[in-house]
Scaffold this active site. Structure first.
Site, PDB file in Angstrom:
ATOM      1  N   ARG A  69       0.804  -1.157   0.092  1.00  0.00           N
ATOM      2  CA  ARG A  69      -0.081  -0.016   0.028  1.00  0.00           C
ATOM      3  C   ARG A  69       0.929   1.248  -0.051  1.00  0.00           C
ATOM      4  O   ARG A  69       1.715   1.350   0.944  1.00  0.00           O
ATOM      5  CB  ARG A  69      -0.913   0.048   1.391  1.00  0.00           C
ATOM      6  CG  ARG A  69      -1.614   1.270   1.442  1.00  0.00           C
ATOM      7  CD  ARG A  69      -2.628   1.064   2.593  1.00  0.00           C
ATOM      8  NE  ARG A  69      -3.844   0.604   2.097  1.00  0.00           N
ATOM      9  CZ  ARG A  69      -4.969   0.463   2.362  1.00  0.00           C
ATOM     10  NH1 ARG A  69      -5.245   1.163   3.481  1.00  0.00           N
ATOM     11  NH2 ARG A  69      -6.209  -0.136   1.692  1.00  0.00           N
ATOM     12  N   GLN A  86      -9.928  -3.647  -3.759  1.00  0.00           N
ATOM     13  CA  GLN A  86     -11.286  -3.301  -3.473  1.00  0.00           C
ATOM     14  C   GLN A  86     -12.110  -3.133  -4.386  1.00  0.00           C
ATOM     15  O   GLN A  86     -13.487  -3.793  -4.454  1.00  0.00           O
ATOM     16  CB  GLN A  86     -11.123  -1.774  -3.097  1.00  0.00           C
ATOM     17  CG  GLN A  86     -12.314  -1.216  -2.521  1.00  0.00           C
ATOM     18  CD  GLN A  86     -12.824  -1.637  -1.210  1.00  0.00           C
ATOM     19  OE1 GLN A  86     -12.188  -1.595  -0.116  1.00  0.00           O
ATOM     20  NE2 GLN A  86     -14.268  -2.449  -1.170  1.00  0.00           N
ATOM     21  N   CYS A  90     -16.260   1.618   0.560  1.00  0.00           N
ATOM     22  CA  CYS A  90     -15.146   0.841   0.702  1.00  0.00           C
ATOM     23  C   CYS A  90     -14.831   0.667   2.300  1.00  0.00           C
ATOM     24  O   CYS A  90     -14.105  -0.229   2.723  1.00  0.00           O
ATOM     25  CB  CYS A  90     -13.961   1.250  -0.179  1.00  0.00           C
ATOM     26  SG  CYS A  90     -13.253   2.925   0.285  1.00  0.00           S
ATOM     27  N   ASP A 125     -17.380   7.245  -1.303  1.00  0.00           N
ATOM     28  CA  ASP A 125     -16.049   7.159  -0.501  1.00  0.00           C
ATOM     29  C   ASP A 125     -15.708   8.392   0.456  1.00  0.00           C
ATOM     30  O   ASP A 125     -16.339   9.503   0.115  1.00  0.00           O
ATOM     31  CB  ASP A 125     -15.140   6.525  -1.412  1.00  0.00           C
ATOM     32  CG  ASP A 125     -13.578   6.383  -0.659  1.00  0.00           C
ATOM     33  OD1 ASP A 125     -13.715   6.212   0.675  1.00  0.00           O
ATOM     34  OD2 ASP A 125     -12.564   6.351  -1.238  1.00  0.00           O
ATOM     35  N   HIS A 166      -7.079   0.944  -6.740  1.00  0.00           N
ATOM     36  CA  HIS A 166      -7.270   0.146  -5.306  1.00  0.00           C
ATOM     37  C   HIS A 166      -8.179  -1.247  -5.671  1.00  0.00           C
ATOM     38  O   HIS A 166      -9.215  -1.567  -5.637  1.00  0.00           O
ATOM     39  CB  HIS A 166      -8.405   0.821  -4.291  1.00  0.00           C
ATOM     40  CG  HIS A 166      -8.059   0.290  -2.961  1.00  0.00           C
ATOM     41  ND1 HIS A 166      -7.286  -1.025  -2.683  1.00  0.00           N
ATOM     42  CD2 HIS A 166      -8.870   0.404  -1.788  1.00  0.00           C
ATOM     43  CE1 HIS A 166      -7.739  -1.296  -1.186  1.00  0.00           C
ATOM     44  NE2 HIS A 166      -8.499  -0.346  -0.963  1.00  0.00           N
ATOM     45  N   ARG A 224     -13.696  -8.759   0.673  1.00  0.00           N
ATOM     46  CA  ARG A 224     -12.336  -8.363   0.395  1.00  0.00           C
ATOM     47  C   ARG A 224     -11.490  -9.494   0.721  1.00  0.00           C
ATOM     48  O   ARG A 224     -10.651  -9.906  -0.257  1.00  0.00           O
ATOM     49  CB  ARG A 224     -11.680  -7.151   1.426  1.00  0.00           C
ATOM     50  CG  ARG A 224     -12.085  -5.828   1.284  1.00  0.00           C
ATOM     51  CD  ARG A 224     -11.468  -5.371  -0.112  1.00  0.00           C
ATOM     52  NE  ARG A 224     -10.180  -5.326   0.082  1.00  0.00           N
ATOM     53  CZ  ARG A 224      -9.343  -4.227   0.533  1.00  0.00           C
ATOM     54  NH1 ARG A 224     -10.055  -3.039   1.018  1.00  0.00           N
ATOM     55  NH2 ARG A 224      -8.113  -4.359   0.448  1.00  0.00           N
TER      56      ARG A 224
END
Ligand code: CP
Ligand code: NVA
Length: 307
Positions: free
Chosen positions: A102, A132, A264, A224, A129, A292
């Protein structure tokens, strides 16, 4: 494909096949447990930013499949600071079987992949992402059976999460609408990739300013945070711009009656998403978070060539 850096690196068939595997692994887990497909394998997880879901879901995915995961905190390795990315990638390739990273700068995960001989998974960058995105389309598929022909509407910032969702939807044939304030649109390159994928699948992409117009006919509303990690200095400005894009009961009522609401997480409750909606009957945010783990099991199994 050695790495998992972007959904748009894969064909619709490859993504659908990974989703099918995720469905199978999820069912297997619910029925008692997964076989140790990744016995003896270790995933190293490099984090430059905080995480709850990514860290825990990857760790548990590895454990359920008989493997192990190693967490490296932001301060520990100093990606590109204490040591060059090329050196880190080559050192880690001799120790572990796969890397998850990340990062702030998307180029860093690209460089890790370029220099490592083991698979590299993008666990969020400033660009996208993709893990996700996989959990998101898995969740949509669970609800509606297929992505084809659905209307997916992202309300808010055209950010990393929105980019992966756009690419996944365009690839799998869902129509995609972004409702964003001026100045918070998709980056041109991300949009261009989305348009190419949509042209192949026959889906539509719309870019609108008015969230009310955008959600009309939507089966999926997604939102988000207004301020992503790394943009903290812009937070006050963003808090002035984004309130009309809050996903609240009034907005949800303007969509399809069976609409699902997605996020998310982490959510900033009563900013981009009200408590009433987050905890209401349309919300699938926890199913989505749990997916996930199932989606990432499939990604790991494919990259490590065990399924
Ligand atoms: N959605 C997501 O990636 O959550 P974390 O930042 O907690 O990993
Ligand atoms: N867009 C958010 C997602 C967090 C999972 C961020 O980058 O901070």
């Amino acid at each position: 494909m050695k790495d998992f850096l972007a959904i748009s690196d894969f064909s619709a068939q490859e993504i659908q096949s990974m989703l099918d595997l995720a469905v199978a692994l999820k069912a297997e887990r619910a029925a008692g447990g997964n076989p140790p497909l990744l016995k003896g394998k270790v995933l190293a997880m490099i984090f430059q930013k905080p995480s709850l879901r990514t860290r825990v879901s990857f760790d548990m995915a590895m454990r359920h499949l008989g493997g192990d995961a190693l967490y490296l905190s932001p301060n520990e390795i100093g990606l590109g600071k204490r040591e060059s990315i090329a050196d880190i990638a080559r050192v880690m390739s001799g120790y572990v079987d796969a890397l998850m990273a990340r990062v702030f700068d998307h180029q860093h995960v690209v460089d890790l992949a370029r220099w490592s001989t083991i698979p590299v998974i993008n666990g969020l960058s400033d660009y996208n992402h993709p893990c996700q995105g996989m959990a998101d389309v898995l969740t949509i598929q669970e609800k509606f059976g297929t992505l084809k022909g659905l209307n997916v509407c992202f309300v808010g910032d055209g950010n990393n999460v929105a980019v992966s969702l756009l690419h996944a939807c365009a690839l799998l044939g869902a129509n995609f609408t972004l409702a964003s304030p001026e100045g918070y649109d998709f980056k041109p390159q991300a949009l261009e990739i989305g348009r190419k994928l949509a042209a192949q699948s026959g889906s539509q992409i719309r870019l609108l300013r008015d969230p009310h117009e955008a959600v009309r006919g939507a089966q999926v509303i997604y939102t988000d945070t207004w301020t992503s990690m790394g943009q903290e200095e812009e937070a006050r400005q963003r808090e002035l711009v984004f309130p009309p894009y809050q996903v609240n009961a009034r907005l949800v009522a303007e969509a399809d009656k069976d609409v699902i609401v997605m996020h998310c997480l982490p959510a900033h409750r009563n900013q981009e998403l009200t408590d009433e909606v987050a905890d209401g009957p349309h919300s699938v945010i926890f199913q989505q978070a749990h997916n996930r783990m199932h989606a990432q099991k499939a990604i790991l199994a494919r990259l490590l060539n065990v399924a």
